[in-house]
Design a protein around this motif. Structure first.
Motif, PDB file in Angstrom:
ATOM      1  N   SER A   1      38.676 -60.363 -22.113  1.00 57.33           N
ATOM      2  CA  SER A   1      39.648 -59.939 -21.107  1.00 57.33           C
ATOM      3  C   SER A   1      40.279 -58.639 -21.582  1.00 57.33           C
ATOM      4  CB  SER A   1      40.740 -61.000 -20.910  1.00 57.33           C
ATOM      5  OG  SER A   1      41.611 -61.046 -22.029  1.00 57.33           O
TER       6      SER A   1
ATOM      7  N   ASP B   1      35.249 -53.832 -11.479  1.00 58.20           N
ATOM      8  CA  ASP B   1      35.789 -54.615 -10.367  1.00 58.20           C
ATOM      9  C   ASP B   1      35.099 -55.980 -10.322  1.00 58.20           C
ATOM     10  OD1 ASP B   1      35.909 -55.562  -7.415  1.00 58.20           O
ATOM     11  OD2 ASP B   1      37.278 -53.853  -7.427  1.00 58.20           O
ATOM     12  N   LYS B   2      35.875 -57.032 -10.092  1.00 59.60           N
ATOM     13  CA  LYS B   2      35.332 -58.390 -10.081  1.00 59.60           C
ATOM     14  C   LYS B   2      34.249 -58.580  -9.029  1.00 59.60           C
ATOM     15  CE  LYS B   2      39.481 -60.622 -11.937  1.00 59.60           C
ATOM     16  NZ  LYS B   2      40.570 -61.611 -11.678  1.00 59.60           N
ATOM     17  N   ARG B   3      34.294 -57.774  -7.983  1.00 58.96           N
ATOM     18  CA  ARG B   3      33.281 -57.885  -6.935  1.00 58.96           C
ATOM     19  C   ARG B   3      31.913 -57.386  -7.392  1.00 58.96           C
ATOM     20  NH1 ARG B   3      37.146 -55.089  -2.588  1.00 58.96           N
ATOM     21  NH2 ARG B   3      37.915 -54.238  -4.570  1.00 58.96           N
TER      22      ARG B   3
ATOM     23  N   ASN C   1      30.768 -58.290 -10.459  1.00 58.83           N
ATOM     24  CA  ASN C   1      30.382 -59.194 -11.546  1.00 58.83           C
ATOM     25  C   ASN C   1      29.058 -59.880 -11.220  1.00 58.83           C
ATOM     26  OD1 ASN C   1      30.437 -60.670 -13.869  1.00 58.83           O
ATOM     27  ND2 ASN C   1      31.958 -62.146 -13.165  1.00 58.83           N
TER      28      ASN C   1
ATOM     29  N   GLY D   1      30.399 -58.833 -15.980  1.00 63.88           N
ATOM     30  CA  GLY D   1      31.739 -58.278 -15.941  1.00 63.88           C
ATOM     31  C   GLY D   1      31.947 -57.051 -16.803  1.00 63.88           C
TER      32      GLY D   1
END
Length: 204
Positions: A21, A138-140, A142, A163
């Motif tokens: 993270s 961006d998580k989109r 991943n 990610g």
């Protein structure tokens, strides 16, 4: 706040978390930037930890917790960044971009917009010389690694997986999805905590 692990008599590791993270990595980078001791030979950050290589004259040689207070002080400092920002031009005509759009339910313009609107942090340099592992995707975007890694990915490939984002600093095998290519060649100047912004640009 952190765990200290002894790797060998002149190498310890400060561990700040167990999952990848930005928050955890920022702790490792904060200590990387501020921890000073004349007998420390090298500091090597990863996503979740900081490896400390030291000489036998260092206090850590006889007590792996000898610098714990200094580490806590590093974590409490007001963050003043002297990191460099790099703008990296990318030609988004990579081998995997069409399939990525299909799998992620995005148009190519949407994918490029999501990839270029973020600011990426160099979290560590690894598996080959100066390969920058970047957080900030961006998580989109991943997606898991490719089922079949390529035997050769060309230098300059900008790729994503799990990610993360990265730039191949030389020709090598690789299992990440290639978005495009860059003629960026300043890999040796990159340091952990530096930031990268990607910009769309046709590279011939």
């Amino acid at each position: 706040m952190f765990e200290v692990k002894e790797i060998n008599e002149t190498l310890i590791e400060y561990v700040f978390g167990s999952s990848i993270s930005i928050k955890t990595n920022q702790k490792a980078l904060q200590v990387y930037k501020y921890l000073k001791d004349e007998h420390i030979l090298d500091l090597v950050p990863t996503y979740t930890s900081l490896a400390v290589h030291f000489t036998s004259q260092c206090k850590l040689f006889s007590n792996i917790h000898a610098l714990d207070d200094e580490v806590r002080s590093c974590l409490e400092k007001e963050h003043i960044s002297d990191s460099k920002e790099y703008v990296v031009n990318v030609d988004y005509r990579g081998e995997d971009i069409e399939k990525l759009c299909k799998d992620l339910l995005l148009t190519k313009d949407e994918l490029i917009r999501l990839h270029t609107q973020a600011i990426y942090t160099v979290c560590m340099l690894g598996f080959q010389g100066y390969f920058p592992y970047l957080l900030g995707l961006d998580k989109r975007l991943n997606i898991s690694r490719r089922e079949s890694p390529r035997l050769k990915v060309k230098k300059g490939a900008v790729a994503i997986a799990t990610g993360q984002c990265g730039i191949y600093s030389k020709d090598s095998p690789g299992g990440w999805h290639i978005l495009g290519y860059t003629n960026f060649n300043n890999f040796a100047s990159l340091l952990p905590s530096d930031t990268i912004i990607f910009r769309e640009c046709h590279v011939d």
